[in-house]
Write an enzyme that holds these catalytic residues in place. Sequence first.
Site, PDB file in Angstrom:
ATOM      1  N   CYS A   9       0.784  -1.300  -0.057  1.00  0.00           N
ATOM      2  CA  CYS A   9      -0.021  -0.040  -0.030  1.00  0.00           C
ATOM      3  C   CYS A   9       0.879   1.094   0.037  1.00  0.00           C
ATOM      4  O   CYS A   9       2.173   1.037   0.280  1.00  0.00           O
ATOM      5  CB  CYS A   9      -0.801  -0.084   1.380  1.00  0.00           C
ATOM      6  SG  CYS A   9      -0.229   0.080   2.704  1.00  0.00           S
ATOM      7  N   CYS A 127      -5.160  25.624  15.554  1.00  0.00           N
ATOM      8  CA  CYS A 127      -6.466  25.466  16.255  1.00  0.00           C
ATOM      9  C   CYS A 127      -7.001  26.680  16.553  1.00  0.00           C
ATOM     10  O   CYS A 127      -6.112  27.918  16.512  1.00  0.00           O
ATOM     11  CB  CYS A 127      -6.511  24.516  17.491  1.00  0.00           C
ATOM     12  SG  CYS A 127      -5.860  25.188  18.845  1.00  0.00           S
TER      13      CYS A 127
END
Length: 576
Positions: A9, A127
């Site tokens: 992957c 944030c």
Amino acid sequence: MNIAIVTACPSGVANSILAAGLLEKAAASLGWNAMIECQSSVVESNNLTQDQIDHAEAIVIAANCQVDTTRFVGKKVYQAKIDQLVSDPNSFLQQAVQQAVVLEQATQAQAPATHGASKKIVAITACPTGVAHTFMAAEALEEEGKRRGHQIKVETRGSVGAKNQLTEQDIAEADLVIIAADIEVPLERFNGKKMYRTKTGPALKKTAQEMDNAFELASVYQHTGNTSSATSDEKKGAYKHLMTGVSHMLPVVVAGGLIIALSFVFGIEAFKEEGTLAAALMTIGGGSAFALMIPVLAGYIAFSIADRPGLAPGLVGGMLASSTGAGFLGGIAAGFIAGYAAKLLAEKVSLPQSMEALKPILIIPFVATLFTGLVMIYVVGGPVSGIMNGLTEFLNNMGSDSAILLGVLLGAMMCFDLGGPVNKAAYAFGVGLLASQTYAPMAAIMAAGMVPALGMGLATFIAKNKFDQSEREAGKASFVLGLCFISEGAIPFAAKDPMRVIPACMAGGALTGALSMLFGAKLMAPHGGLFVLLIPNAITPVVMYLVAIAAGTALTGFGYALLKSKAESKHAAATA
């Protein structure tokens, strides 16, 4: 039957290892001899030998990326995506062997995540408050990246500005860019780089999964030139624009609130006497800092939507919201009106190339500001001003029952998702009311926001035998963070045991919010936790405010200790 299996992957982590394990078990249950090559960056990869390939009756490749098949030419090969085998590996393996065909032409591609392959990763975390989530997410990404053997550098865009800033060389050499941000951050410098975008919450709580997603789902970022981070395949939500405004407004509010509190050191009404230091402090805090609060909110909402062209109309719209009495609700409206007006002009208005340079500095600010101003004066200002006046009057004159109910609601919201959208919505509501001199909701909000982290620290102290050493250490850190009004200190506990931690936190927060409102507590500064007590009159009444916090902390701490002990006793009984 002898078969050879290859799994791979893009990140070489979760999917590759998962597929290898499933197929190994499936082959064993079928009685087949399987030789497995798991192309991974975290486990030893046993590459297939030429002898194993020669003796294999079929080669099964389960991969979400291209695998070099040069060595399999002339062998019977079956290739599929990993998700095709997850539901029924046995059937998949049988079908693979039956449908395998002789490979005549190879795909010359190397799996990007072979053992020991170190990637260079750069990241940004941000944030709305620029305190807890920003730095905790950065630390989590750094630890996960280093654990996997990658080189990673994280730029934090917190309340003190950008730290550990990425250089042009860092970006140029990076194989992957991760943006974990709840607000808009400038992305022009990453043009042409593979980028994955997420938020601080998932980056902190599901770090390994998010890093897997980053390697597998990252796409090349193309900067449009109109917005700081808008991409053709991603739509930004209103919440993110609002939080961008709140994050830029917050330092102004905190500074103004603390300076106002300082003016009260000389007496609650000392500022009314002209020429005194108290009057000067009130002019700085109330007359200047708080006057900028709503314009900054509106300006940076518009900036988030339309980049620099939206800033001027947003600031003007925010100033009009303030002057017309529309308050923070009007400021929010002004920000969105200005932002989308500027964005529409940037995208839809076409000018000759010779005049294109005038658009961002002349045409968009002029037209968007004029439009926003007229809408605010003739459409939005009056009705929203009426709403704000009604809300302010209700909050300032509500009875004890209504006050307690509001405190319960705000307190529970602050503890529901520990710095997430619900928490931030309650916080933004309290901050917005400061502009109208309504201080009680903000007091309840900060008190309740301290409870989760304080409560988890208390629980680890009173029930030490129910927590392992790492949890007890986390409890000490959580308690300190709680004193600073950083709810996120409780996140490690909530992530492990959400069904008990969250209800315990909400119960304590609701109690604290209710008591704060019942006691009539008022808070001038919207951040700082108990350290705000160092400034006289920043919080009133001090003793009863501390009682409210202590009561909520006790309920959360003892409540979770009790719930955890019950759970463990049941587990012990079941084991016995």
